[in-house]
Design an enzyme around this catalytic site. Structure first.
Site, PDB file in Angstrom:
ATOM      1  CD  GLU A  85      -2.604   1.111   2.611  1.00 57.22           C
ATOM      2  OE1 GLU A  85      -3.399   2.195   2.744  1.00 57.22           O
ATOM      3  OE2 GLU A  85      -3.427   0.085   2.130  1.00 57.22           O
ATOM      4  CE  LYS A 279      -6.604  -1.393   5.364  1.00 61.97           C
ATOM      5  NZ  LYS A 279      -5.113  -0.284   4.786  1.00 61.97           N
ATOM      6  CG  HIS A 392      -3.388   7.343   0.165  1.00 56.92           C
ATOM      7  ND1 HIS A 392      -2.922   6.479   0.410  1.00 56.92           N
ATOM      8  CD2 HIS A 392      -4.784   7.356  -1.078  1.00 56.92           C
ATOM      9  CE1 HIS A 392      -3.354   5.349   0.504  1.00 56.92           C
ATOM     10  NE2 HIS A 392      -4.090   6.004  -0.815  1.00 56.92           N
TER      11      HIS A 392
END
Length: 437
Positions: A85, A279, A392
């Site tokens: 990720e 998470k 991100h």
């Protein structure tokens, strides 16, 4: 393909690949080439990987990165992280650097107790069973001596065995609930071997007693360790005076601290937020667990069970402001090992443990917990200041560029443009399409 295949496991690796390629792809040769491109050129090393699991056809690469500057209990660590990720390693590194100038991370091992259970049914009198258990309990220890000898020499072994009456949940249901100390090994094989011997002893002793002489029955259902280890706990925390929180994106530290604490409080009471909140913690935890050859599925299951221990799923981390001091911490259960399993087989796992300076299992618990806390801090800092998407999506930009197989010239133009422009998938696609017109 609409038919079952017989004897697949007995096929050679080449035959398995040929079958997959011919059965599922319109261009079998192209599929075979992709599979072979991910083989290691070192045949011995590839064979090692082939034998980790069954029916292996190739390797699926996950990036292995490192996050430096983690000051943990006064000592700097560089933490290896295996994850696909975008932004996770960058966020961890940024949080590490931030806290390295504010006292660093502090950790405490609360306990290291592991759990295993023998699940069985008994149709007779509960008091009779309890008396029987008390009489034979020493035999559970003596008859596992051949299993526990080496572990005892390392300071571990069986801690205790209890009889638990679970008839309120299921008819005639009981447990032998055993606790273990497994030192630097995760201990799954050790625990399961002990449990199976407990079950054997239980059945044999029951047959040789009056426990089942009047038509009562005792039946062992299964013997297995638990991945829920609420007494194998580690705490990681950071703290500093509120005014020390100031940085580029935090011009008013008091407002930031209050908003940060409220963000954590929301995750403590709102399960929909708590799941995503946790998470983010597991982004850091799993990446280190995977890099060090440990079982991230077991860790995930145990951690999320712990998050629900009070009857509602809630945040694993907590924050407070007290006497002008901001404190942020988490406590999580982590059953980890630094010996056995992949830790002594996988060359990159051994390399990662070397980067961590060959930690004990307890030291690895501390490192993993710190990675989770750092990841959570980075996410909450973004959420309560600039927003999560800015950083991100800039990290995700490379993935979009690679998806469109941009040339070096296009790559330079795209990155230059999006230095000052918000990144979104549609915006990048539109920019690339305009470039190519």
């Amino acid at each position: 393909m609409n038919n079952a295949v017989a004897g697949f496991s007995k096929l050679s690796k080449k035959e398995k690949i040929n079958w997959i390629a011919n059965e599922y792809f319109s261009n079998p040769e192209e599929a075979q080439n992709i599979i072979r491109n991910y083989w290691n050129s070192d045949e011995k090393l590839q064979q090692l990987h082939d034998e980790f699991i069954e029916n292996t056809i190739t390797n699926l690469y996950i990036p292995l990165g490192v996050a430096p500057n983690f000051l943990i209990n006064g000592k700097y660590k560089t933490i290896p992280m295996a994850i696909e990720e975008s932004s996770v390693v960058a966020a961890a590194s940024k949080a590490a650097k931030y806290w390295s100038t504010r006292g660093g991370f502090k950790t405490t091992i609360i306990n290291t107790e592991k759990i295993g259970q023998v699940h069985f049914n008994y149709s007779g009198d509960a008091e009779k069973l309890k008396t029987f258990f008390d009489e034979i309990k020493p035999k559970f220890f003596s008859e596992t001596q051949n299993i526990t000898k080496n572990m005892q020499q390392r300071g571990g072994g069986i801690l205790d065995i209890k009889l638990k009456d679970k008839r309120s949940l299921l008819e005639n249901y009981y447990q032998l609930h055993a606790t273990f100390e497994t030192k630097d090994s995760m201990g799954a094989n050790f625990i399961n071997s002990c449990l199976e011997q407990f079950a054997s002893t239980l059945k044999e002793e029951a047959q040789n007693s009056d426990l089942c002489q009047n038509g009562e029955t005792l039946e062992v259902v299964m013997s297995i360790l638990s991945n829920y280890v609420p007494n194998c706990l580690v705490r990681a925390e950071v703290s500093c005076p509120i005014e020390d929180l100031t940085e580029k994106h935090i011009p008013d530290p008091k407002v930031f601290a209050e908003r940060f604490v409220q963000a954590v409080q929301i995750a403590e009471v709102e399960p929909f937020r708590a799941v995503t909140h946790n998470k983010g913690i597991m982004n850091g935890v799993d990446a280190v667990v995977l890099a060090t050859g440990n079982d991230f599925r077991a860790i995930e299951a145990g951690v999320h069970a712990y998050a629900s221990k009070n009857g509602q799923y809630a945040s694993l981390s907590h924050a407070k402001i007290e006497d002008g001091i901001f404190t942020f911490w988490l406590e999580i259960p982590l059953a980890l090992g630094t010996v056995g399993g992949l830790t002594s087989l996988h060359p990159l796992v051994k390399l990662c443990l070397d980067i961590l300076e060959k930690p004990s299992a307890q030291e690895l618990m501390e490192i993993v917990a710190v990675a989770g806390l750092a990841q959570n801090f980075a996410a909450l800092r973004s959420l309560t200041t600039t927003g999560i998407q800015e950083g991100h999506m800039k990290m995700h930009l490379n993935n979009i560029i690679n998806q469109f197989e941009a040339t070096e010239e296009e790559r330079h133009l795209i990155k230059t443009h999006f230095k000052k422009t918000a990144v979104s998938h549609s915006a990048v696609v539109e920019f690339i399409e305009n470039l190519r017109k």
